[in-house]
Design a protein around this motif. Structure first.
Motif, PDB file in Angstrom:
ATOM      1  N   HIS B  57       0.837  -1.206   0.000  1.00 43.54           N
ATOM      2  CA  HIS B  57       0.000   0.000   0.000  1.00 43.54           C
ATOM      3  C   HIS B  57       0.867   1.249   0.000  1.00 43.54           C
ATOM      4  N   TYR B  58       1.951   1.166   0.744  1.00 44.39           N
ATOM      5  CA  TYR B  58       2.840   2.329   0.826  1.00 44.39           C
ATOM      6  C   TYR B  58       3.468   2.616  -0.545  1.00 44.39           C
ATOM      7  N   LEU B  59       3.937   1.527  -1.211  1.00 37.68           N
ATOM      8  CA  LEU B  59       4.562   1.701  -2.525  1.00 37.68           C
ATOM      9  C   LEU B  59       3.554   2.228  -3.541  1.00 37.68           C
ATOM     10  N   LEU B  60       2.322   1.716  -3.483  1.00 38.28           N
ATOM     11  CA  LEU B  60       1.272   2.196  -4.382  1.00 38.28           C
ATOM     12  C   LEU B  60       1.006   3.680  -4.124  1.00 38.28           C
ATOM     13  N   GLY B  61       1.000   4.037  -2.847  1.00 39.82           N
ATOM     14  CA  GLY B  61       0.809   5.434  -2.482  1.00 39.82           C
ATOM     15  C   GLY B  61       1.913   6.320  -3.037  1.00 39.82           C
ATOM     16  N   LEU B  62       3.146   5.812  -3.008  1.00 40.05           N
ATOM     17  CA  LEU B  62       4.280   6.583  -3.557  1.00 40.05           C
ATOM     18  C   LEU B  62       4.095   6.813  -5.054  1.00 40.05           C
ATOM     19  N   LEU B  63       3.677   5.744  -5.772  1.00 38.99           N
ATOM     20  CA  LEU B  63       3.578   5.825  -7.230  1.00 38.99           C
ATOM     21  C   LEU B  63       2.392   6.678  -7.687  1.00 38.99           C
ATOM     22  N   THR B  64       1.362   6.725  -6.880  1.00 41.41           N
ATOM     23  CA  THR B  64       0.172   7.478  -7.296  1.00 41.41           C
ATOM     24  C   THR B  64       0.129   8.882  -6.701  1.00 41.41           C
ATOM     25  N   ASN B  65       1.123   9.211  -5.906  1.00 43.18           N
ATOM     26  CA  ASN B  65       1.168  10.553  -5.316  1.00 43.18           C
ATOM     27  C   ASN B  65       1.488  11.575  -6.406  1.00 43.18           C
ATOM     28  N   PRO B  66       0.658  12.618  -6.559  1.00 42.25           N
ATOM     29  CA  PRO B  66       0.856  13.564  -7.673  1.00 42.25           C
ATOM     30  C   PRO B  66       2.114  14.422  -7.554  1.00 42.25           C
ATOM     31  N   PHE B  67       2.719  14.464  -6.388  1.00 37.82           N
ATOM     32  CA  PHE B  67       3.897  15.319  -6.213  1.00 37.82           C
ATOM     33  C   PHE B  67       5.216  14.548  -6.306  1.00 37.82           C
ATOM     34  N   LEU B  68       5.177  13.261  -5.970  1.00 37.62           N
ATOM     35  CA  LEU B  68       6.450  12.547  -5.816  1.00 37.62           C
ATOM     36  C   LEU B  68       7.169  12.269  -7.137  1.00 37.62           C
ATOM     37  N   ILE B  69       6.423  11.850  -8.179  1.00 37.63           N
ATOM     38  CA  ILE B  69       7.096  11.539  -9.449  1.00 37.63           C
ATOM     39  C   ILE B  69       7.713  12.810 -10.057  1.00 37.63           C
ATOM     40  N   PRO B  70       6.944  13.921 -10.146  1.00 38.77           N
ATOM     41  CA  PRO B  70       7.582  15.155 -10.645  1.00 38.77           C
ATOM     42  C   PRO B  70       8.735  15.613  -9.755  1.00 38.77           C
ATOM     43  N   GLY B  71       8.580  15.431  -8.446  1.00 38.79           N
ATOM     44  CA  GLY B  71       9.660  15.817  -7.524  1.00 38.79           C
ATOM     45  C   GLY B  71      10.919  15.007  -7.773  1.00 38.79           C
ATOM     46  N   ALA B  72      10.740  13.687  -7.962  1.00 37.04           N
ATOM     47  CA  ALA B  72      11.899  12.825  -8.231  1.00 37.04           C
ATOM     48  C   ALA B  72      12.516  13.179  -9.581  1.00 37.04           C
ATOM     49  N   ALA B  73      11.653  13.498 -10.575  1.00 35.02           N
ATOM     50  CA  ALA B  73      12.170  13.868 -11.905  1.00 35.02           C
ATOM     51  C   ALA B  73      13.007  15.146 -11.807  1.00 35.02           C
ATOM     52  N   MET B  74      12.541  16.103 -11.001  1.00 35.24           N
ATOM     53  CA  MET B  74      13.305  17.353 -10.859  1.00 35.24           C
ATOM     54  C   MET B  74      14.625  17.097 -10.124  1.00 35.24           C
ATOM     55  N   SER B  75      14.615  16.164  -9.185  1.00 36.92           N
ATOM     56  CA  SER B  75      15.869  15.824  -8.502  1.00 36.92           C
ATOM     57  C   SER B  75      16.854  15.183  -9.482  1.00 36.92           C
ATOM     58  N   ALA B  76      16.319  14.388 -10.435  1.00 33.35           N
ATOM     59  CA  ALA B  76      17.188  13.781 -11.453  1.00 33.35           C
ATOM     60  C   ALA B  76      17.779  14.861 -12.364  1.00 33.35           C
ATOM     61  N   VAL B  77      16.959  15.857 -12.709  1.00 37.13           N
ATOM     62  CA  VAL B  77      17.452  16.972 -13.538  1.00 37.13           C
ATOM     63  C   VAL B  77      18.580  17.694 -12.803  1.00 37.13           C
ATOM     64  N   TYR B  78      18.385  17.908 -11.496  1.00 38.43           N
ATOM     65  CA  TYR B  78      19.420  18.565 -10.677  1.00 38.43           C
ATOM     66  C   TYR B  78      20.731  17.778 -10.731  1.00 38.43           C
ATOM     67  N   THR B  79      20.634  16.458 -10.541  1.00 36.69           N
ATOM     68  CA  THR B  79      21.845  15.628 -10.519  1.00 36.69           C
ATOM     69  C   THR B  79      22.560  15.679 -11.869  1.00 36.69           C
ATOM     70  N   LEU B  80      21.792  15.540 -12.959  1.00 38.25           N
ATOM     71  CA  LEU B  80      22.410  15.552 -14.289  1.00 38.25           C
ATOM     72  C   LEU B  80      23.027  16.917 -14.601  1.00 38.25           C
ATOM     73  N   ALA B  81      22.341  17.987 -14.187  1.00 39.49           N
ATOM     74  CA  ALA B  81      22.882  19.335 -14.440  1.00 39.49           C
ATOM     75  C   ALA B  81      24.195  19.522 -13.682  1.00 39.49           C
ATOM     76  N   GLN B  82      24.225  19.063 -12.431  1.00 36.08           N
ATOM     77  CA  GLN B  82      25.453  19.246 -11.640  1.00 36.08           C
ATOM     78  C   GLN B  82      26.603  18.415 -12.214  1.00 36.08           C
ATOM     79  N   ILE B  83      26.319  17.169 -12.607  1.00 33.06           N
ATOM     80  CA  ILE B  83      27.392  16.316 -13.148  1.00 33.06           C
ATOM     81  C   ILE B  83      27.872  16.878 -14.490  1.00 33.06           C
ATOM     82  N   SER B  84      26.941  17.409 -15.293  1.00 36.24           N
ATOM     83  CA  SER B  84      27.362  18.029 -16.563  1.00 36.24           C
ATOM     84  C   SER B  84      28.293  19.210 -16.311  1.00 36.24           C
ATOM     85  N   LEU B  85      27.968  19.990 -15.277  1.00 37.40           N
ATOM     86  CA  LEU B  85      28.815  21.155 -14.941  1.00 37.40           C
ATOM     87  C   LEU B  85      30.260  20.739 -14.666  1.00 37.40           C
ATOM     88  N   PHE B  86      30.420  19.555 -14.066  1.00 35.87           N
ATOM     89  CA  PHE B  86      31.769  19.092 -13.726  1.00 35.87           C
ATOM     90  C   PHE B  86      32.632  18.887 -14.971  1.00 35.87           C
TER      91      PHE B  86
END
Lengths: 159, 151
Positions: B57-86
């Motif tokens: 139930h918890y995992l289903l809640g994570l996947l269906t939460n409207p904020f978490l997937i976009p939030g995780a996607a933005m965190s991925a963008v942050y990581t890729l942007a920082q590594i590219s800067l290096f």
């Protein structure tokens, strides 16, 4: 004692991750094409660099180490202590990556570290306008920006 | 790329394109990190306590939460942007500059979520801003980075 060991592990792994990623990326060419196909090539390039993968493993260790640290230490000690990573990063950049670090950059790093400690350490949890007690998102997000994870529920129980 | 001496510091020149690309990528990293964290904070605030519900139930809640997937996607963008800067900028330049996200996140807490931010935390924001301003005065790269595009 274990608390300080975990702080040390978190800071070392976080900085090692940064240094390995920086080393891995700076040994190759400079990424400059960020068009639609360029982004795909850049991502493929990043995830195939060995040092970057090692750096990613260090970030993963940081994640779990901070998680464990927060289970035994208050947020107001754990996160400010890990902010020392900025200083360790700069020392690593100077002596391992052979970067020239002008005094302005040292001063800036010290200001940033002090600022991060202040933003995390000060202030109790506040109530939201609806009266619901909550860990301020600014603090929770500060935690997650250090660790890459959200610890809202863990932190709520402490405040 | 050429190298010039300034006192005892060897400084690699900063072509305009590299400086503007650095500003763009640091802005992307800071905004993606701050808004990503804000979305993760909002998303996790809507999740039940982990120990009170079954794992599925918890995992289903994570996947269906409207904020978490976009939030995780933005965190991925942050990581890729920082590594590219290096790939073109110094580690000791990138890390303090991307710490501006701490300041932006505090402002989001105050102005978006309506949290009461204490004066000492504003002092922290001011210190971070001064620190970033000091670091930004230094060259983006102080050692030669290969110029060719590897991709």
């Amino acid at each position: 004692m274990m608390q300080w060991g975990l702080i040390l592990l978190t800071v070392c792994c976080s900085s090692s991750g940064d240094i390995l990623c920086a080393r891995g990326m700076s040994k190759g060419g400079e990424l400059s094409d960020f068009g639609p196909s360029g982004i795909v090539r850049a991502i493929r390039y990043i995830i195939t660099r060995r040092l970057v993968i090692l750096g990613g493993l260090c970030y993963a260790t940081t994640f779990f180490s901070l998680l464990t640290l927060l289970s035994i230490a208050p947020l107001s000690i754990a996160v400010p202590a890990t902010a020392l990573g900025f200083v360790v990063d700069t020392i690593g950049a100077r002596f391992l990556l052979r970067e020239r670090v002008p005094w302005k950059r040292w001063a800036g790093v010290l200001c940033v570290t002090a600022g991060v400690i202040l933003t995390v350490k000060t202030g109790p949890a506040t109530n939201l306008p609806n009266g619901k007690p909550a860990l301020p998102a600014s603090r929770a997000a500060t935690v997650s920006s250090v660790s890459g994870l959200h610890l809202g529920h863990a932190a709520k129980t402490r405040h | 790329m050429f190298v010039c001496s300034k006192r005892d510091v060897t400084i690699v020149s900063r072509p305009n394109s590299r400086v503007s690309r650095t500003i763009l990528f640091i802005s992307i990293a800071v905004i993606a990190n701050s808004f990503g964290n804000l979305m993760l904070a909002l998303g996790m605030d809507r999740m039940p306590a982990f120990q009170h519900v079954p794992l599925a139930h918890y995992l289903l809640g994570l996947l269906t939460n409207p904020f978490l997937i976009p939030g995780a996607a933005m965190s991925a963008v942050y990581t890729l942007a920082q590594i590219s800067l290096f790939s073109w900028a110094d580690l000791s330049f990138v890390v303090p500059c991307t710490a501006s996200s701490y300041a932006l996140t505090t402002m989001l807490g105050e102005f978006v979520l309506g949290e009461r931010v204490q004066w000492a935390r504003w002092l922290g924001v001011l210190l971070i801003t001064c620190g970033v301003a000091l670091v930004a005065e230094t060259p983006v790269a102080t050692r030669p980075h290969p110029r060719e595009n590897p991709a």
